[in-house]
Every structure is written in C-alpha cells, then in structure tokens.
Write a protein that holds these residues in place. Structure first.
Motif, PDB file in Angstrom:
ATOM      1  N   TYR A  34       0.183 -27.150  38.028  1.00  0.00           N
ATOM      2  CA  TYR A  34       1.325 -27.692  37.300  1.00  0.00           C
ATOM      3  C   TYR A  34       2.305 -28.318  38.287  1.00  0.00           C
ATOM      4  CZ  TYR A  34       3.747 -23.497  38.926  1.00  0.00           C
ATOM      5  OH  TYR A  34       4.297 -22.514  39.716  1.00  0.00           O
ATOM      6  N   GLY A  35       3.326 -28.982  37.747  1.00  0.00           N
ATOM      7  CA  GLY A  35       4.392 -29.515  38.579  1.00  0.00           C
ATOM      8  C   GLY A  35       4.369 -31.014  38.746  1.00  0.00           C
ATOM      9  N   GLU A  36       5.386 -31.534  39.469  1.00  0.00           N
ATOM     10  CA  GLU A  36       5.568 -32.964  39.724  1.00  0.00           C
ATOM     11  C   GLU A  36       5.694 -33.771  38.426  1.00  0.00           C
ATOM     12  OE1 GLU A  36       5.702 -34.748  42.993  1.00  0.00           O
ATOM     13  OE2 GLU A  36       6.356 -32.693  43.314  1.00  0.00           O
ATOM     14  N   LYS A  37       6.192 -33.114  37.366  1.00  0.00           N
ATOM     15  CA  LYS A  37       6.422 -33.759  36.071  1.00  0.00           C
ATOM     16  C   LYS A  37       5.150 -34.367  35.470  1.00  0.00           C
ATOM     17  CE  LYS A  37      11.234 -34.799  37.217  1.00  0.00           C
ATOM     18  NZ  LYS A  37      12.277 -35.852  37.345  1.00  0.00           N
ATOM     19  N   LEU A  38       4.006 -33.749  35.781  1.00  0.00           N
ATOM     20  CA  LEU A  38       2.724 -34.171  35.227  1.00  0.00           C
ATOM     21  C   LEU A  38       2.178 -33.069  34.333  1.00  0.00           C
ATOM     22  CD1 LEU A  38       1.100 -35.679  38.457  1.00  0.00           C
ATOM     23  CD2 LEU A  38       2.186 -36.939  36.576  1.00  0.00           C
ATOM     24  N   ALA A  39       1.235 -33.434  33.468  1.00  0.00           N
ATOM     25  CA  ALA A  39       0.644 -32.460  32.556  1.00  0.00           C
ATOM     26  C   ALA A  39      -0.138 -31.409  33.343  1.00  0.00           C
ATOM     27  CB  ALA A  39      -0.278 -33.174  31.566  1.00  0.00           C
ATOM     28  N   PRO A  40      -0.105 -30.157  32.912  1.00  0.00           N
ATOM     29  CA  PRO A  40      -0.888 -29.114  33.593  1.00  0.00           C
ATOM     30  C   PRO A  40      -2.385 -29.411  33.522  1.00  0.00           C
ATOM     31  CG  PRO A  40       0.730 -28.147  32.103  1.00  0.00           C
ATOM     32  CD  PRO A  40       0.700 -29.615  31.800  1.00  0.00           C
ATOM     33  N   GLU A  73      -5.935 -32.600  44.271  1.00  0.00           N
ATOM     34  CA  GLU A  73      -4.509 -32.282  44.095  1.00  0.00           C
ATOM     35  C   GLU A  73      -4.054 -31.463  45.298  1.00  0.00           C
ATOM     36  OE1 GLU A  73      -2.449 -33.206  41.797  1.00  0.00           O
ATOM     37  OE2 GLU A  73      -3.437 -33.378  39.834  1.00  0.00           O
ATOM     38  N   ARG A  74      -2.926 -31.868  45.904  1.00  0.00           N
ATOM     39  CA  ARG A  74      -2.313 -31.058  46.958  1.00  0.00           C
ATOM     40  C   ARG A  74      -1.432 -30.010  46.293  1.00  0.00           C
ATOM     41  NH1 ARG A  74       0.388 -33.203  51.971  1.00  0.00           N
ATOM     42  NH2 ARG A  74       2.103 -33.505  50.516  1.00  0.00           N
ATOM     43  N   VAL A  75      -1.651 -28.744  46.659  1.00  0.00           N
ATOM     44  CA  VAL A  75      -0.980 -27.670  45.932  1.00  0.00           C
ATOM     45  C   VAL A  75      -0.579 -26.542  46.875  1.00  0.00           C
ATOM     46  CG1 VAL A  75      -2.305 -28.145  43.821  1.00  0.00           C
ATOM     47  CG2 VAL A  75      -3.141 -26.444  45.443  1.00  0.00           C
ATOM     48  N   LEU A  76       0.343 -25.726  46.374  1.00  0.00           N
ATOM     49  CA  LEU A  76       0.670 -24.432  46.952  1.00  0.00           C
ATOM     50  C   LEU A  76       0.359 -23.361  45.915  1.00  0.00           C
ATOM     51  CD1 LEU A  76       4.126 -25.162  48.620  1.00  0.00           C
ATOM     52  CD2 LEU A  76       2.026 -24.555  49.834  1.00  0.00           C
ATOM     53  N   ASP A  93      -2.282 -19.474  39.787  1.00  0.00           N
ATOM     54  CA  ASP A  93      -1.407 -20.616  39.488  1.00  0.00           C
ATOM     55  C   ASP A  93      -1.158 -21.413  40.767  1.00  0.00           C
ATOM     56  OD1 ASP A  93      -1.253 -19.490  36.996  1.00  0.00           O
ATOM     57  OD2 ASP A  93       0.892 -19.067  37.063  1.00  0.00           O
ATOM     58  N   PHE A  94      -1.297 -22.733  40.665  1.00  0.00           N
ATOM     59  CA  PHE A  94      -1.000 -23.635  41.779  1.00  0.00           C
ATOM     60  C   PHE A  94       0.084 -24.618  41.353  1.00  0.00           C
ATOM     61  CE2 PHE A  94      -5.507 -22.579  42.674  1.00  0.00           C
ATOM     62  CZ  PHE A  94      -5.380 -22.119  43.983  1.00  0.00           C
ATOM     63  N   GLN A  95       0.940 -24.977  42.313  1.00  0.00           N
ATOM     64  CA  GLN A  95       1.981 -25.980  42.068  1.00  0.00           C
ATOM     65  C   GLN A  95       1.683 -27.239  42.875  1.00  0.00           C
ATOM     66  OE1 GLN A  95       5.913 -24.816  43.285  1.00  0.00           O
ATOM     67  NE2 GLN A  95       6.858 -26.732  42.628  1.00  0.00           N
ATOM     68  N   ARG A  96       1.701 -28.380  42.200  1.00  0.00           N
ATOM     69  CA  ARG A  96       1.514 -29.652  42.908  1.00  0.00           C
ATOM     70  C   ARG A  96       2.676 -29.882  43.879  1.00  0.00           C
ATOM     71  NH1 ARG A  96       0.715 -31.300  37.498  1.00  0.00           N
ATOM     72  NH2 ARG A  96      -1.457 -31.798  36.995  1.00  0.00           N
ATOM     73  N   VAL A  97       2.363 -30.527  44.997  1.00  0.00           N
ATOM     74  CA  VAL A  97       3.413 -30.901  45.940  1.00  0.00           C
ATOM     75  C   VAL A  97       3.201 -32.359  46.347  1.00  0.00           C
ATOM     76  CG1 VAL A  97       3.934 -28.615  46.839  1.00  0.00           C
ATOM     77  CG2 VAL A  97       2.051 -29.873  47.819  1.00  0.00           C
TER      78      VAL A  97
END
Length: 228
Positions: A34-40, A73-76, A93-97
């Motif tokens: 999820y994240g970066e204002k994009l759809a999960p 996808e680059r993620v944390l 859970d991963f967050q896009r960066v």
C-alpha cells in the motif's frame, strides 16, 4: 548504499479469510502493498522465503524490491502478523516508497569497543535505554545501524544522541531534546544487594500473614442470625 533485497511474490485476486486460509495451505503467506496514493496490491510470498528474510534481522529497516505480475515495487516492511501457536508469519504488510520520499524508520544501535571501556572493566553495566532510534531518512540512505565506540568511557557516563556521528541525510524524529541512548551504570555491590535480598525475603512471610489475618477473623465470626 545498503543492498536492496529482492523478494519474489505472486498476485492475489481476492481478499478475505477464506482466500487467505487457502493461500497458507499452499505454504504461502498473504500480504498487501500500500501507499504512495495508489491502490493496494494483494500478493503472496513463499513462506520459506519470508522466514529467511525475517531470520536475517533488521527486517523493518531494510529496503525490498517485490517482484510480481511482471512488475516491481520498492517497499519497506511495516507489519508481520504471527500465528500465536506456531509463531510463523501469517500475513505481511509492505509500504511503497518513492525515490523522492522520506520515511520514518527505526534503526538499530550498536555499541563498539566495550572491552576498551574503563567503566565496564571495573564491573559497570551498559544500560541501554534505546536499542533502536527512530529517524527520518531517504529510502536509499537507510543505514544498517548507527554505532558508537565505548572506548574510554567511565562509570556514570551518559551517551546522548548528539554523541553519534550520523550518516548524511538522516535525522532523529525527536528534535526537541538531546535524549539519552545508553549509560554506563555502577555495579550493585554485594554488601548492598544482600540486605536488600534479606529484606525482601523477610517481607514475604509478613505480607502473607497480614493477608491471612482477615480471612481467619471472618471464619471465627459467627454467621448473622446464628446461635451465640
């Protein structure tokens, strides 16, 4: 720059407990990006691959590239749910960066040259207040750890965040004070520890007797309306 780990994943078409259970039966761990204002994005990862990365340590402070469905996808990693019985991962859970983004992340603290600390040689104790410190930093500049040498440090020395030589581009989330990360505390002397232990041992029976007294009194008192 720290090496980026690549994780192979598969896309999932649906969410829900039933689908997640079926995914786990195949030896895979369901997850979400999820994240970066994009759809999960719903994904799954081979359970053995995920356990391998978890066992390396610093799982939440490493940058990953997740490959799935012909894209990356680059993620944390932000959260891993574990089974309460087996302690194996059951969801991640991963967050896009993005490349221009800044992230908040906890970075481990390492204490070097402990054998060169006069305070520790005298029996002092390294009292670690913060095993990790939270920083703002660029995703591509996340250090594996921050470290400090204890050489020359005596008993009573306090190690504040200002004492660390931080990598360029990172700054502590806490900015309003020079907070303590660790101290070198004095050892507890045997002559001080013995009386404290004796006092604690003596207090235990007294506390038990005090607690038992009301119960005995209640047993001895006749019930209301009974014969005297």
């Amino acid at each position: 720059m720290r090496e980026v780990t690549t994780i192979a994943a598969e896309a999932r078409s649906r969410a829900g407990k039933g689908t997640a259970r079926a995914t786990r039966l195949k030896g895979r761990v369901p997850g979400v990006i999820y994240g970066e204002k994009l759809a999960p994005e719903l994904i799954s990862i081979d359970g053995r691959d995920l356990l391998k990365e978890l066992s390396k340590g610093s799982f939440f402070s490493r940058l990953f590239t997740v490959e799935f469905a012909g894209k990356t996808e680059r993620v944390l990693a932000r959260d891993v749910q574990l089974d309460p019985v087996s302690d194996r991962p059951i969801h991640v859970d991963f967050q896009r960066v993005g490349k221009g983004s800044r992230v908040r992340i906890f970075i481990p603290v390492h204490f070097l040259d402990q054998d060169q600390s006069p305070g520790l040689k005298k029996g002092g104790v390294l009292n670690i207040v913060r095993h990790e410190v939270e920083f703002f930093c660029q995703p591509d500049s996340i250090p594996e750890a921050i470290s400090i040498s204890l050489a020359g440090m005596e008993i009573g020395h306090s190690i504040h965040i200002s004492a660390f030589q931080l990598p360029e581009g990172i700054r502590p989330v806490i900015q309003d004070r020079d907070f303590t990360v660790a101290t070198i505390a004095a050892p507890i002397k045997e002559e001080e520890a013995a009386p404290a232990a004796a006092a604690a041992a003596a207090a235990a029976p007294a506390a038990g007797a005090a607690a038992a007294a009301p119960a005995k009194a209640a047993e001895a008192k006749p019930a209301a309306g009974g014969k005297k």
